[in-house]
Design a protein around this motif. Structure first.
Motif, short mmCIF file in Angstrom:
data_model
loop_
_atom_site.label_atom_id
_atom_site.label_comp_id
_atom_site.label_asym_id
_atom_site.label_seq_id
_atom_site.Cartn_x
_atom_site.Cartn_y
_atom_site.Cartn_z
N ALA A 18 0.83 -1.16 -0.05
CA ALA A 18 0.08 -0.02 0.02
C ALA A 18 0.78 1.27 -0.10
N LEU A 19 1.96 1.15 0.86
CA LEU A 19 2.85 2.45 0.93
C LEU A 19 3.60 2.69 -0.41
N ILE A 20 3.84 1.77 -1.34
CA ILE A 20 4.66 1.57 -2.44
C ILE A 20 3.70 2.26 -3.34
N VAL A 21 2.31 1.74 -3.43
CA VAL A 21 1.36 2.40 -4.38
C VAL A 21 0.98 3.96 -3.81
N ALA A 22 1.08 4.39 -2.81
CA ALA A 22 1.04 5.67 -2.26
C ALA A 22 2.04 6.52 -2.76
N GLY A 23 3.23 5.89 -2.69
CA GLY A 23 4.41 6.81 -3.25
C GLY A 23 4.32 6.84 -4.78
N LEU A 24 3.84 5.78 -5.59
CA LEU A 24 3.78 5.89 -6.95
C LEU A 24 2.70 6.97 -7.32
N PHE A 25 1.91 7.05 -6.65
CA PHE A 25 0.52 8.02 -6.77
C PHE A 25 0.96 9.41 -6.44
N GLY A 26 1.81 9.43 -5.67
CA GLY A 26 2.32 10.78 -5.16
C GLY A 26 3.53 11.37 -6.24
N ALA A 27 4.25 10.24 -6.86
CA ALA A 27 5.10 10.58 -7.99
C ALA A 27 4.12 11.12 -9.17
N ALA A 28 3.05 10.51 -9.29
CA ALA A 28 2.20 10.78 -10.38
C ALA A 28 1.70 12.37 -10.15
N LEU A 29 1.25 12.56 -8.94
CA LEU A 29 0.94 13.92 -8.85
C LEU A 29 1.87 15.05 -9.06
N TYR A 30 2.90 14.59 -8.56
CA TYR A 30 4.44 15.46 -8.78
C TYR A 30 4.69 15.82 -10.12
N LEU A 31 4.53 14.87 -10.93
CA LEU A 31 4.42 14.98 -12.48
C LEU A 31 3.56 15.90 -13.04
N GLN A 32 2.33 15.61 -12.41
CA GLN A 32 1.14 16.57 -13.07
C GLN A 32 1.12 18.02 -12.54
N TYR A 33 1.41 18.29 -11.05
CA TYR A 33 1.38 19.47 -10.69
C TYR A 33 2.51 20.34 -10.62
N VAL A 34 3.63 19.68 -10.60
CA VAL A 34 4.91 20.40 -10.66
C VAL A 34 5.50 20.31 -12.06
N LEU A 35 5.60 19.40 -12.42
CA LEU A 35 6.38 19.36 -13.75
C LEU A 35 5.35 19.36 -14.94
N ARG A 36 4.09 19.65 -14.57
CA ARG A 36 3.16 20.14 -15.60
C ARG A 36 2.93 19.22 -16.69
N GLN A 37 2.80 17.86 -16.34
CA GLN A 37 2.55 16.38 -17.24
C GLN A 37 1.12 16.22 -17.01
#
Length: 167
Positions: A18-37
């Motif tokens: 569950a924590l690995i998936v939470a980390g992956l989802f956090g990375a996806a949100l970083y890509l979307q909101y910080v890197l504008r992907q």
């Protein structure tokens, strides 16, 4: 190494999933909101599958089921991981099409959800669109769908290993 694996309870291993998936989802949100992907429809579908897998890992950790229950959770996670593999492979295939064969861009996901029946939305999501062919962020020469594919395979195999782990 096997002694360590046997010493860790299933509950902790499911929590780790569950924590690995939470980390992956956090990375996806970083890509979307910080890197504008901005995510394409297939990316959004993969996110939903990751969320379901994460919730199943979390429920398995909370429930702390015995052998049969642990195997049921493992199979459910494995099935969703297979669905994720299928979506990621479709996404990779679209990204590697020649430019003249890329599907046309369709309406946005928000518009489709508001105005189309859910069966049509799912069909459009699986077909992908022109925006799914755009190659954005890469790491170690792999794009987002390739990384998703890798993580779906790893999470599915991990869940099955945990489900069939000795007590």
């Amino acid at each position: 190494m096997l002694r360590l694996w046997d010493a860790i309870s299933r509950r902790w291993l499911y929590l780790a999933g569950a924590l690995i998936v939470a980390g992956l989802f956090g990375a996806a949100l970083y890509l979307q909101y910080v890197l504008r992907q901005d995510p394409c429809p297939l990316c959004m579908l993969q996110r939903v599958i990751f969320i379901v897998i994460g919730v199943l890992f979390g429920l398995a950790a909370l429930h702390n089921a015995r052998q049969i229950g642990a195997r049921i959770y493992a199979v459910l996670i494995g099935l969703f991981a297979i669905a994720g593999v299928a979506v990621a492979l479709r996404h990779i295939w679209i990204q590697h099409l020649p430019k003249d064969q890329v599907p046309a861009c369709g309406p946005g996901l928000d518009y489709m959800l508001k105005n189309f029946p859910m069966s049509d939305v799912l069909q459009e999501l699986m077909h992908g669109s022109g925006e799914c062919a755009a190659k954005g962020w890469t790491f170690l020469t792999l794009g987002i769908p390739e990384w998703s594919l890798l993580w779906f395979v790893l999470l599915g195999m991990f869940a099955l290993a945990v489900g069939w782990k000795k007590n």
